[in-house]
Design a protein around this motif. Structure first.
Motif, mmCIF file in Angstrom:
data_model
loop_
_atom_site.group_PDB
_atom_site.id
_atom_site.type_symbol
_atom_site.label_atom_id
_atom_site.label_comp_id
_atom_site.label_asym_id
_atom_site.label_seq_id
_atom_site.Cartn_x
_atom_site.Cartn_y
_atom_site.Cartn_z
ATOM 1 N N UNK A 35 36.674 -29.098 -46.428
ATOM 2 C CA UNK A 35 36.957 -30.514 -46.582
ATOM 3 C C UNK A 35 38.440 -30.704 -46.884
ATOM 4 N N UNK A 37 40.941 -33.756 -48.811
ATOM 5 C CA UNK A 37 40.916 -34.986 -49.590
ATOM 6 C C UNK A 37 42.315 -35.538 -49.790
ATOM 7 N N UNK A 40 44.439 -41.714 -49.244
ATOM 8 C CA UNK A 40 44.263 -42.692 -48.178
ATOM 9 C C UNK A 40 42.927 -42.533 -47.454
ATOM 10 N N UNK A 41 42.526 -41.311 -47.188
ATOM 11 C CA UNK A 41 41.368 -41.063 -46.334
ATOM 12 C C UNK A 41 40.149 -40.563 -47.087
ATOM 13 N N UNK A 42 40.307 -40.299 -48.378
ATOM 14 C CA UNK A 42 39.172 -39.813 -49.140
ATOM 15 C C UNK A 42 38.831 -38.375 -48.799
ATOM 16 N N UNK A 43 37.557 -38.043 -48.925
ATOM 17 C CA UNK A 43 37.081 -36.674 -48.706
ATOM 18 C C UNK A 43 36.519 -36.578 -47.289
ATOM 19 N N UNK A 45 35.143 -34.146 -44.060
ATOM 20 C CA UNK A 45 34.624 -32.854 -43.612
ATOM 21 C C UNK A 45 35.406 -32.415 -42.380
ATOM 22 N N UNK A 58 34.172 -31.196 -35.364
ATOM 23 C CA UNK A 58 34.635 -32.503 -34.918
ATOM 24 C C UNK A 58 35.601 -33.159 -35.899
ATOM 25 N N UNK A 91 39.276 -28.451 -49.915
ATOM 26 C CA UNK A 91 38.141 -27.869 -50.627
ATOM 27 C C UNK A 91 37.284 -27.043 -49.676
ATOM 28 N N UNK A 111 45.747 -27.230 -53.424
ATOM 29 C CA UNK A 111 46.634 -28.386 -53.256
ATOM 30 C C UNK A 111 47.802 -27.970 -52.374
ATOM 31 N N UNK B 38 32.627 -36.401 -59.071
ATOM 32 C CA UNK B 38 33.890 -35.681 -58.975
ATOM 33 C C UNK B 38 34.832 -36.079 -60.108
ATOM 34 N N UNK B 43 36.532 -30.192 -57.534
ATOM 35 C CA UNK B 43 35.704 -30.505 -56.391
ATOM 36 C C UNK B 43 34.467 -31.276 -56.809
ATOM 37 N N UNK B 87 29.731 -40.418 -55.801
ATOM 38 C CA UNK B 87 29.533 -40.607 -54.369
ATOM 39 C C UNK B 87 28.046 -40.675 -54.031
ATOM 40 N N UNK B 101 24.962 -31.356 -43.417
ATOM 41 C CA UNK B 101 26.222 -32.063 -43.211
ATOM 42 C C UNK B 101 26.237 -33.339 -44.027
ATOM 43 N N UNK B 102 27.237 -33.482 -44.871
ATOM 44 C CA UNK B 102 27.355 -34.642 -45.743
ATOM 45 C C UNK B 102 28.632 -35.403 -45.438
ATOM 46 N N UNK B 103 28.542 -36.712 -45.382
ATOM 47 C CA UNK B 103 29.704 -37.561 -45.158
ATOM 48 C C UNK B 103 29.962 -38.344 -46.438
ATOM 49 N N UNK B 104 31.126 -38.099 -47.046
ATOM 50 C CA UNK B 104 31.495 -38.771 -48.279
ATOM 51 C C UNK B 104 32.194 -40.089 -47.976
ATOM 52 N N UNK B 105 31.779 -41.165 -48.660
ATOM 53 C CA UNK B 105 32.484 -42.428 -48.566
ATOM 54 C C UNK B 105 33.571 -42.502 -49.617
ATOM 55 N N UNK B 106 33.936 -43.714 -50.008
ATOM 56 C CA UNK B 106 35.011 -43.887 -50.986
ATOM 57 C C UNK B 106 34.563 -43.659 -52.415
#
Lengths: 115, 114
Positions: A35, A37, A40-43, A45, A58, A91, A111, B38, B43, B87, B101-106
């Motif tokens: 991942x 982080x 601006x774009x968050x976390x 994958x 992807x 991460x 980092x 988090x 992490x 999250x 597969x996990x998609x994290x939002x804000x």
């Protein structure tokens, strides 16, 4: 167990240089995730492996990024050449398909600062 | 993967119960609801997962109504150390051979005040 191990913890490099991030997943886990982080774009994958095989890349931003998993206990994420916009915390996480695939264990992160 | 919507931030005081609600109107039949926490410079950490009704563990409770279009994470008697980003994720993470597969939002930034 020591948990997911990542190295280095901090990396500062100049634009154009190659950067290699390393990850050692938890022993016995057969899925590994990378991942990124940023504020601006968050976390996000980037890529994940199942039994050492890349399943979904992807999320990899572009051809400058590549990831490998030569064996069950080691993975690398390489950026070549690096650019300032690659600055972020990267991460690595692992999980066990056999039990609870949704429960991912994250490493402490690397980092990366590209100047 | 279903999109999730949750508040950007919440404030609370020590000792209070905190409820964070997440909307996931397009959740699929085989999707599970998972919550992660988090802390700064760390992490994410798995908190709880559920499919329907109520799930409780030593950290939190997860309430899921019958239509599963939303879920609520409940943190009992929060302390300053619960200040973190939470999250809500929806995906096919049922452990039946899926890769998870996990998609994290804000996420929701919870600030616990003394």
């Amino acid at each position: 167990d020591a948990g997911v191990i990542q190295s280095p913890r901090h990396e500062v490099t100049e634009m154009g240089q190659e950067v290699t991030l390393r990850c050692k997943p938890i022993s016995g886990h057969n899925s590994l995730f990378w991942y990124r982080q940023t504020m601006m774009r968050g976390l996000e994958l980037l890529i994940y492996f199942n039994n050492n095989v890349p399943i979904d890349d992807s999320g990899m931003p572009e051809d400058r990024f590549s990831a490998k998993m030569p064996n069950a206990s080691f993975s690398t994420l390489k950026i070549q050449p690096s650019e300032p916009r690659d600055s972020a915390v990267y991460f690595c996480a692992s999980s066990s398909n056999r039990d609870r695939a949704y429960e991912q264990y994250f490493g402490p992160g690397t980092r990366l600062t590209v100047t | 993967l279903a999109k999730t919507t949750q508040p950007i931030s919440m404030d609370s005081y020590e000792g209070q119960e905190v409820n964070i609600t997440c909307s996931h109107n397009n959740i699929a039949t085989n999707d599970y609801i998972t919550w992660y926490q988090q802390f700064p410079s760390q992490g994410p950490r798995f908190i709880i997962q559920g499919y329907k009704t109520k799930v409780t563990n030593e950290v939190a409770s997860l309430f899921i109504p019958a239509d599963r279009k939303s879920s609520t994470l409940s943190l009992p008697r929060v302390s300053l150390s619960d200040t973190a980003v939470y999250y809500c994720l929806v995906g096919a993470g049922d452990g039946s051979g899926n890769t998870g597969k996990l998609i994290f939002g804000q996420g929701t930034t919870l600030q616990v005040k003394p």
